[in-house]
Write a protein that holds these residues in place. Structure first.
Motif, PDB file in Angstrom:
ATOM      1  N   VAL A 104      -2.299   7.162  10.119  1.00 54.59           N
ATOM      2  CA  VAL A 104      -3.020   6.629   8.955  1.00 54.59           C
ATOM      3  C   VAL A 104      -2.627   5.162   8.720  1.00 54.59           C
ATOM      4  O   VAL A 104      -3.480   4.315   8.433  1.00 54.59           O
ATOM      5  CB  VAL A 104      -2.752   7.492   7.699  1.00 54.59           C
ATOM      6  CG1 VAL A 104      -3.357   6.861   6.460  1.00 54.59           C
ATOM      7  CG2 VAL A 104      -3.317   8.898   7.897  1.00 54.59           C
ATOM      8  N   VAL A 105      -1.340   4.858   8.890  1.00 56.19           N
ATOM      9  CA  VAL A 105      -0.901   3.463   8.708  1.00 56.19           C
ATOM     10  C   VAL A 105      -1.518   2.585   9.802  1.00 56.19           C
ATOM     11  O   VAL A 105      -2.123   1.541   9.507  1.00 56.19           O
ATOM     12  CB  VAL A 105       0.645   3.351   8.739  1.00 56.19           C
ATOM     13  CG1 VAL A 105       1.076   1.894   8.716  1.00 56.19           C
ATOM     14  CG2 VAL A 105       1.251   4.102   7.559  1.00 56.19           C
ATOM     15  N   ALA A 106      -1.384   3.016  11.054  1.00 56.95           N
ATOM     16  CA  ALA A 106      -1.918   2.205  12.160  1.00 56.95           C
ATOM     17  C   ALA A 106      -3.428   2.026  11.999  1.00 56.95           C
ATOM     18  O   ALA A 106      -3.953   0.912  12.158  1.00 56.95           O
ATOM     19  CB  ALA A 106      -1.594   2.860  13.504  1.00 56.95           C
ATOM     20  N   GLY A 107      -4.121   3.110  11.634  1.00 57.47           N
ATOM     21  CA  GLY A 107      -5.579   3.021  11.443  1.00 57.47           C
ATOM     22  C   GLY A 107      -5.924   2.032  10.337  1.00 57.47           C
ATOM     23  O   GLY A 107      -6.854   1.232  10.471  1.00 57.47           O
ATOM     24  N   SER A 108      -5.169   2.070   9.250  1.00 61.40           N
ATOM     25  CA  SER A 108      -5.435   1.141   8.137  1.00 61.40           C
ATOM     26  C   SER A 108      -5.245  -0.305   8.598  1.00 61.40           C
ATOM     27  O   SER A 108      -6.014  -1.201   8.218  1.00 61.40           O
ATOM     28  CB  SER A 108      -4.487   1.421   6.968  1.00 61.40           C
ATOM     29  OG  SER A 108      -4.621   2.751   6.529  1.00 61.40           O
ATOM     30  N   LEU A 109      -4.224  -0.519   9.402  1.00 63.73           N
ATOM     31  CA  LEU A 109      -3.938  -1.883   9.859  1.00 63.73           C
ATOM     32  C   LEU A 109      -5.008  -2.369  10.841  1.00 63.73           C
ATOM     33  O   LEU A 109      -5.409  -3.539  10.807  1.00 63.73           O
ATOM     34  CB  LEU A 109      -2.543  -1.945  10.493  1.00 63.73           C
ATOM     35  CG  LEU A 109      -1.391  -1.645   9.512  1.00 63.73           C
ATOM     36  CD1 LEU A 109      -0.069  -1.523  10.247  1.00 63.73           C
ATOM     37  CD2 LEU A 109      -1.294  -2.736   8.433  1.00 63.73           C
ATOM     38  N   VAL A 110      -5.457  -1.474  11.703  1.00 65.08           N
ATOM     39  CA  VAL A 110      -6.514  -1.843  12.659  1.00 65.08           C
ATOM     40  C   VAL A 110      -7.778  -2.228  11.882  1.00 65.08           C
ATOM     41  O   VAL A 110      -8.402  -3.256  12.148  1.00 65.08           O
ATOM     42  CB  VAL A 110      -6.806  -0.674  13.635  1.00 65.08           C
ATOM     43  CG1 VAL A 110      -8.091  -0.910  14.410  1.00 65.08           C
ATOM     44  CG2 VAL A 110      -5.624  -0.470  14.574  1.00 65.08           C
ATOM     45  N   ILE A 163       0.843  -1.203   0.000  1.00 69.16           N
ATOM     46  CA  ILE A 163       0.000   0.000   0.000  1.00 69.16           C
ATOM     47  C   ILE A 163       0.876   1.250   0.000  1.00 69.16           C
ATOM     48  O   ILE A 163       1.802   1.367   0.817  1.00 69.16           O
ATOM     49  CB  ILE A 163      -0.906   0.003   1.266  1.00 69.16           C
ATOM     50  CG1 ILE A 163      -1.762  -1.273   1.290  1.00 69.16           C
ATOM     51  CG2 ILE A 163      -1.778   1.269   1.315  1.00 69.16           C
ATOM     52  CD1 ILE A 163      -2.603  -1.453   2.545  1.00 69.16           C
ATOM     53  N   GLY A 164       0.614   2.167  -0.908  1.00 68.78           N
ATOM     54  CA  GLY A 164       1.325   3.448  -0.921  1.00 68.78           C
ATOM     55  C   GLY A 164       0.304   4.553  -0.697  1.00 68.78           C
ATOM     56  O   GLY A 164      -0.681   4.640  -1.427  1.00 68.78           O
ATOM     57  N   ILE A 165       0.527   5.382   0.316  1.00 70.04           N
ATOM     58  CA  ILE A 165      -0.426   6.468   0.610  1.00 70.04           C
ATOM     59  C   ILE A 165       0.301   7.806   0.530  1.00 70.04           C
ATOM     60  O   ILE A 165       1.367   7.995   1.138  1.00 70.04           O
ATOM     61  CB  ILE A 165      -1.066   6.316   2.008  1.00 70.04           C
ATOM     62  CG1 ILE A 165      -1.683   4.925   2.198  1.00 70.04           C
ATOM     63  CG2 ILE A 165      -2.145   7.394   2.219  1.00 70.04           C
ATOM     64  CD1 ILE A 165      -2.323   4.690   3.571  1.00 70.04           C
ATOM     65  N   ASN A 166      -0.290   8.733  -0.238  1.00 70.60           N
ATOM     66  CA  ASN A 166       0.250  10.092  -0.299  1.00 70.60           C
ATOM     67  C   ASN A 166      -0.261  10.844   0.926  1.00 70.60           C
ATOM     68  O   ASN A 166      -1.416  11.267   0.954  1.00 70.60           O
ATOM     69  CB  ASN A 166      -0.227  10.803  -1.565  1.00 70.60           C
ATOM     70  CG  ASN A 166       0.187  10.063  -2.822  1.00 70.60           C
ATOM     71  OD1 ASN A 166       1.219   9.392  -2.852  1.00 70.60           O
ATOM     72  ND2 ASN A 166      -0.618  10.177  -3.870  1.00 70.60           N
ATOM     73  N   VAL A 167       0.603  10.978   1.915  1.00 73.73           N
ATOM     74  CA  VAL A 167       0.141  11.600   3.170  1.00 73.73           C
ATOM     75  C   VAL A 167       0.474  13.098   3.159  1.00 73.73           C
ATOM     76  O   VAL A 167      -0.413  13.939   3.057  1.00 73.73           O
ATOM     77  CB  VAL A 167       0.753  10.897   4.400  1.00 73.73           C
ATOM     78  CG1 VAL A 167       0.200  11.540   5.691  1.00 73.73           C
ATOM     79  CG2 VAL A 167       0.425   9.406   4.398  1.00 73.73           C
ATOM     80  N   ASN A 168       1.761  13.432   3.253  1.00 73.24           N
ATOM     81  CA  ASN A 168       2.116  14.860   3.352  1.00 73.24           C
ATOM     82  C   ASN A 168       2.844  15.395   2.119  1.00 73.24           C
ATOM     83  O   ASN A 168       3.542  16.410   2.205  1.00 73.24           O
ATOM     84  CB  ASN A 168       2.933  15.091   4.627  1.00 73.24           C
ATOM     85  CG  ASN A 168       2.052  14.946   5.868  1.00 73.24           C
ATOM     86  OD1 ASN A 168       0.961  15.515   5.918  1.00 73.24           O
ATOM     87  ND2 ASN A 168       2.495  14.161   6.832  1.00 73.24           N
ATOM     88  N   ASN A 169       2.665  14.734   0.989  1.00 70.11           N
ATOM     89  CA  ASN A 169       3.284  15.230  -0.255  1.00 70.11           C
ATOM     90  C   ASN A 169       2.742  16.626  -0.561  1.00 70.11           C
ATOM     91  O   ASN A 169       1.536  16.855  -0.472  1.00 70.11           O
ATOM     92  CB  ASN A 169       2.924  14.342  -1.444  1.00 70.11           C
ATOM     93  CG  ASN A 169       3.099  12.867  -1.178  1.00 70.11           C
ATOM     94  OD1 ASN A 169       2.610  12.348  -0.179  1.00 70.11           O
ATOM     95  ND2 ASN A 169       3.771  12.179  -2.069  1.00 70.11           N
ATOM     96  N   GLU A 170       3.663  17.507  -0.969  1.00 68.43           N
ATOM     97  CA  GLU A 170       3.213  18.867  -1.333  1.00 68.43           C
ATOM     98  C   GLU A 170       3.096  19.021  -2.838  1.00 68.43           C
ATOM     99  O   GLU A 170       2.449  19.943  -3.329  1.00 68.43           O
ATOM    100  CB  GLU A 170       4.190  19.899  -0.769  1.00 68.43           C
ATOM    101  CG  GLU A 170       4.157  19.893   0.754  1.00 68.43           C
ATOM    102  CD  GLU A 170       4.993  20.985   1.376  1.00 68.43           C
ATOM    103  OE1 GLU A 170       5.335  21.958   0.681  1.00 68.43           O
ATOM    104  OE2 GLU A 170       5.304  20.845   2.562  1.00 68.43           O
ATOM    105  N   ALA A 171       3.772  18.142  -3.581  1.00 67.14           N
ATOM    106  CA  ALA A 171       3.734  18.208  -5.044  1.00 67.14           C
ATOM    107  C   ALA A 171       4.053  16.817  -5.591  1.00 67.14           C
ATOM    108  O   ALA A 171       4.525  15.946  -4.854  1.00 67.14           O
ATOM    109  CB  ALA A 171       4.777  19.201  -5.535  1.00 67.14           C
TER     110      ALA A 171
END
Ligand code: BTN
Length: 266
Positions: A179-185, A145-153
């Protein structure tokens, strides 16, 4: 992020299933999982990184993975299921990320079937599951899983269809660890539900409620010929029901076709 994530996994009890291996930079977290699987590691092994040098996307594409606010993670599953059920677990993973993003940020994360997570018209997360099978059974699954969390560009090649939680949150940082921990839960809970039936019957309703194209017109890019239809819902096997203008209904399998909004990506 490492310490915060470790603490959150402990706090939520997710560490009873997931065993964290955190590294700042890896080739691909899916490759880390596949190497662990080859050594006989049991399910629950979790690789998390802030950068990948050989990130992989679906259909053999590259997943551009700079150290730029995104998070990359994969976990090992060994479900006692036939290989054809692997795709459904990818949908369950997508549902889990959407649920976690909504819970952690209040943002309106939706699922673009089969397993992209989007906000508005742009993608914030992609999922790639790789499977190994033996004697008609799944040997391992590497769910990445790849999540764009704090990317600005973003890289110009994806700038038009990518966004991040930071951008959608009006420039306020979001905790990647949360976000990672929440996804895993959420995944742990959803995996339990999945295992009761071996399919998505217990998760379909939640998934369909977050399906971005529900009851909207989409373009089905079928290798046999593209067509337009209204997308309705998924079934217990993760297939999408689409209805053409003449009323013909068909169930389409993830992997066979891609589904696009009439005006672009969504
Ligand atoms: C897609 O094409 O949408 C799927 C992208 C999946 C990217 C993730 S990042 C973590 C894991 N490691 C990889 O190399 N790919 C997946």
């Amino acid at each position: 992020m490492q310490e915060e994530l470790k603490a959150l996994l402990q706090e939520t009890g997710a560490d009873r299933f997931f065993r964290l291996q955190y590294e700042e930079c890896v080739d691909s977290t899916n490759e880390v999982i596949k190497r662990a699987a080859a050594k006989g590691e049991p399910e629950g092994f979790l690789s998390v990184a802030e950068e990948q040098t050989a990130g992989k996307g679906r259909s053999g594409r590259t997943w551009i993975s700079p150290k730029a606010g995104a998070v990359y993670f994969s976990f090992l599953l060994r479900p006692e299921q036939p290989p054809q059920n692997a795709a459904s677990l990818t949908l369950a993973a997508g549902l889990s990320v959407a649920q976690a993003v909504r819970e952690q940020t209040g943002l309106d994360a939706m699922i673009k079937w089969p397993n992209d997570i989007v906000i508005g018209h742009r993608k914030i997360c992609g999922i790639l599951t790789e499977a190994g099978a033996h004697a008609g059974k799944i040997d391992y699954l590497a769910v990445g899983i790849g999540i764009n969390v704090n990317n600005e560009a973003f890289d110009p090649s994806i700038a038009e269809k990518a966004t991040s939680l930071f951008i959608e949150n009006k420039g306020t940082e979001v905790s990647a660890a949360a976000v990672v921990a929440g996804s895993l839960v959420h995944f742990q809970k959803n995996y339990e539900i999945f295992r009761q039936s071996g399919d998505l019957s217990g998760l379909m309703e939640a998934y369909n409620a977050l399906l971005v194209s529900r009851d909207r017109e989409v373009r089905i890019e079928d290798p046999a010929g593209a067509y337009e239809a209204v997308s309705r819902r998924i079934d217990a096997n993760g297939r999408l029901l689409v209805e053409r203008r003449d009323g013909t209904k068909s169930w389409i399998d993830a992997g066979e076709v891609s589904v696009r909004g009439l005006l672009g990506y969504i």
